[in-house]
Design a protein around this motif. Structure first.
Motif, PDB file in Angstrom:
ATOM      1  N   THR A  43       0.858  -1.179   0.000  1.00 30.53           N
ATOM      2  CA  THR A  43       0.000   0.000   0.000  1.00 30.53           C
ATOM      3  C   THR A  43       0.893   1.226   0.000  1.00 30.53           C
ATOM      4  O   THR A  43       1.756   1.376   0.868  1.00 30.53           O
ATOM      5  CB  THR A  43      -0.909   0.007   1.243  1.00 30.53           C
ATOM      6  N   ASN A  44       0.704   2.117  -0.983  1.00 30.07           N
ATOM      7  CA  ASN A  44       1.599   3.272  -1.097  1.00 30.07           C
ATOM      8  C   ASN A  44       1.160   4.408  -0.174  1.00 30.07           C
ATOM      9  O   ASN A  44       0.231   4.256   0.631  1.00 30.07           O
ATOM     10  CB  ASN A  44       1.721   3.723  -2.553  1.00 30.07           C
ATOM     11  N   TYR A  45       1.794   5.545  -0.315  1.00 31.27           N
ATOM     12  CA  TYR A  45       1.569   6.652   0.622  1.00 31.27           C
ATOM     13  C   TYR A  45       0.152   7.226   0.529  1.00 31.27           C
ATOM     14  O   TYR A  45      -0.308   7.910   1.449  1.00 31.27           O
ATOM     15  CB  TYR A  45       2.601   7.762   0.377  1.00 31.27           C
ATOM     16  N   ARG A  46      -0.557   6.946  -0.576  1.00 29.40           N
ATOM     17  CA  ARG A  46      -1.926   7.429  -0.729  1.00 29.40           C
ATOM     18  C   ARG A  46      -2.959   6.335  -0.466  1.00 29.40           C
ATOM     19  O   ARG A  46      -4.148   6.528  -0.698  1.00 29.40           O
ATOM     20  CB  ARG A  46      -2.138   7.987  -2.132  1.00 29.40           C
ATOM     21  N   LEU A 164      10.385   7.690  -2.188  1.00 29.42           N
ATOM     22  CA  LEU A 164       9.316   7.917  -1.218  1.00 29.42           C
ATOM     23  C   LEU A 164       8.025   8.411  -1.866  1.00 29.42           C
ATOM     24  O   LEU A 164       6.994   8.491  -1.201  1.00 29.42           O
ATOM     25  CB  LEU A 164       9.773   8.936  -0.156  1.00 29.42           C
ATOM     26  N   ARG A 165       8.095   8.768  -3.130  1.00 30.85           N
ATOM     27  CA  ARG A 165       6.923   9.210  -3.880  1.00 30.85           C
ATOM     28  C   ARG A 165       6.985   8.614  -5.283  1.00 30.85           C
ATOM     29  O   ARG A 165       8.071   8.320  -5.782  1.00 30.85           O
ATOM     30  CB  ARG A 165       6.871  10.748  -3.970  1.00 30.85           C
ATOM     31  N   GLU A 206       0.922   4.929 -10.362  1.00 33.05           N
ATOM     32  CA  GLU A 206       0.694   4.210  -9.105  1.00 33.05           C
ATOM     33  C   GLU A 206       0.142   2.811  -9.342  1.00 33.05           C
ATOM     34  O   GLU A 206      -0.706   2.322  -8.591  1.00 33.05           O
ATOM     35  CB  GLU A 206      -0.201   5.020  -8.165  1.00 33.05           C
ATOM     36  N   SER A 253      14.845  15.859   5.775  1.00 34.39           N
ATOM     37  CA  SER A 253      13.967  15.096   4.890  1.00 34.39           C
ATOM     38  C   SER A 253      14.079  15.633   3.468  1.00 34.39           C
ATOM     39  O   SER A 253      13.879  16.826   3.222  1.00 34.39           O
ATOM     40  CB  SER A 253      12.520  15.196   5.378  1.00 34.39           C
ATOM     41  N   SER A 255      11.997  15.075   1.194  1.00 33.98           N
ATOM     42  CA  SER A 255      10.643  15.504   0.822  1.00 33.98           C
ATOM     43  C   SER A 255      10.384  16.943   1.257  1.00 33.98           C
ATOM     44  O   SER A 255       9.797  17.733   0.503  1.00 33.98           O
ATOM     45  CB  SER A 255       9.599  14.570   1.448  1.00 33.98           C
TER      46      SER A 255
END
Length: 274
Positions: A43-46, A164-165, A206, A253, A255
Motif C-alpha cells: 500500500t503506497n503513501y496514498r 518515497l513518492r 501508481e 527530509s 521531501s
C-alpha cells in the motif's frame, strides 16, 4: 559518436528487457489467490495497492542489457550485471521480510547496538559486499577497489532514499544520468537509463513501485557505470557527493526540501496521478 550510439542501443535494450520482465511478472498480480503474488503487493503513501514487481523487472532489464549491449568489455559487463543483481537481490530480501521499525543508518546501527540484526542491516552489508566484489573484477589496486565498491553501495542506498513518492527516484536518476548518454560513459549508463524510463509511467500511475529491489539496483547500476568509466578523481568526487547527501538525509527530509522549492516541487509532482 560511437559511444552515444552504443549507449542508445543499450538504453533500448534495457527498456525492452525491463518491459518484458514487468509484463511477465505482473501477470500473476491479476490473480488474487497465490500467496506469492500477495507478497509483492504494498500500500503506497496514498493508500493505493501497487505491485513491487517493478523492482525485479528493472533489475532484469539492466542486467540483460548490460550483458548484451555493444561497447562494453567483458569485465565491465560483469561489473554492471553483478552490481545490479546483488543490489536487487538484497533489496528484494528487505522488501519481502523487512519492517519499518528501524530507518536510516542510525536506526539500523542503533538496533544492532541493542542486539537486533535488522533486514536493512543485512541488506546494507550484502550490497556492500557485492559492490566490492563487482569492483574487484576490474583488477585495480586494493584501496581503489574498496573505494569503488563503496561508491556502488552508496549509490544504491542514496537512490533508495529518494524512493518515497511515485517516480521520484527514477526522475532523479534520469536527470543525473541521461546527459551521460552523450559522453564516453554512454554504453555503461544506457541500460539503467532505458530500464528506468520504460517503467516510469507505471510508477507515476501508481500501478507499481520500485521498492528496495528496484531503487537499490538502479543506484548500484549507475554507481557501477561510474566505477567502470570515470577516472579516479571523478569517482572520488562522486563518492564524496553521494556520502554527503546520505549523511544529510539523516538530519533533513528530502521531501521537505523538495516541497520548499517550487521548481523542485513541480518537477517532483509532474506526471503523477495526484
Amino acid at each position: 559518436m560511437v559511444g552515444p550510439f552504443q549507449g542508445l542501443v543499450g538504453a533500448v535494450l534495457g527498456a525492452a528487457a525491463a518491459r518484458c520482465a514487468y509484463t511477465l511478472l505482473t501477470r500473476r498480480d491479476a490473480d488474487p489467490a497465490p500467496d506469492g503474488a500477495r507478497a509483492w503487493r504494498r500500500t503506497n503513501y496514498r493508500g493505493r495497492v501497487v505491485t513491487l514487481h517493478q523492482g525485479p523487472a528493472l533489475a532484469s532489464g539492466v542486467c540483460a542489457a548490460s550483458l548484451l549491449a555493444p561497447g562494453l568489455t567483458p569485465r565491465v559487463r560483469a561489473v554492471c550485471a553483478l552490481a545490479a543483481a546483488g543490489a536487487a537481490g538484497f533489496g528484494a530480501y528487505d522488501d519481502l521480510f523487512g519492517s519499518a521499525d528501524a530507518r536510516g543508518i542510525r536506526g539500523h546501527l542503533g538496533a544492532l547496538a541493542r542486539g537486533r540484526v535488522t533486514t536493512g542491516l543485512v541488506k546494507m552489508a550484502g550490497i556492500g559486499a557485492t559492490g566490492v566484489a563487482a569492483a574487484s573484477l576490474l583488477r585495480r589496486p586494493a584501496a581503489e577497489t574498496v573505494m569503488d565498491g563503496v561508491l556502488i553501495a552508496a549509490g544504491a542506498n542514496l537512490v533508495n532514499l529518494f524512493d518515497l513518492r511515485p517516480g521520484r527516484a527514477a526522475k532523479v536518476c534520469l536527470l543525473a544520468a541521461a546527459p551521460l548518454l552523450a559522453s564516453p560513459a554512454a554504453p555503461a549508463v544506457g541500460p539503467a537509463v532505458g530500464a528506468a524510463a520504460a517503467l516510469l509511467p507505471d510508477d507515476l500511475a501508481e500501478r507499481s513501485m520500485l521498492g528496495d529491489a528496484g531503487a537499490n539496483a538502479l543506484g548500484a547500476a549507475l554507481g557501477a557505470a561510474a566505477v567502470a568509466r570515470a577516472p579516479r578523481p571523478v569517482r572520488g568526487a562522486v563518492l564524496a557527493a553521494v556520502l554527503a547527501l546520505t549523511l544529510a538525509s539523516e538530519r533533513t527530509s528530502f521531501s521537505r526540501v523538495i516541497e520548499r522549492f517550487p521548481t523542485l516541487r513541480r518537477l517532483d509532482r509532474w506526471g503523477r496521478c495526484a
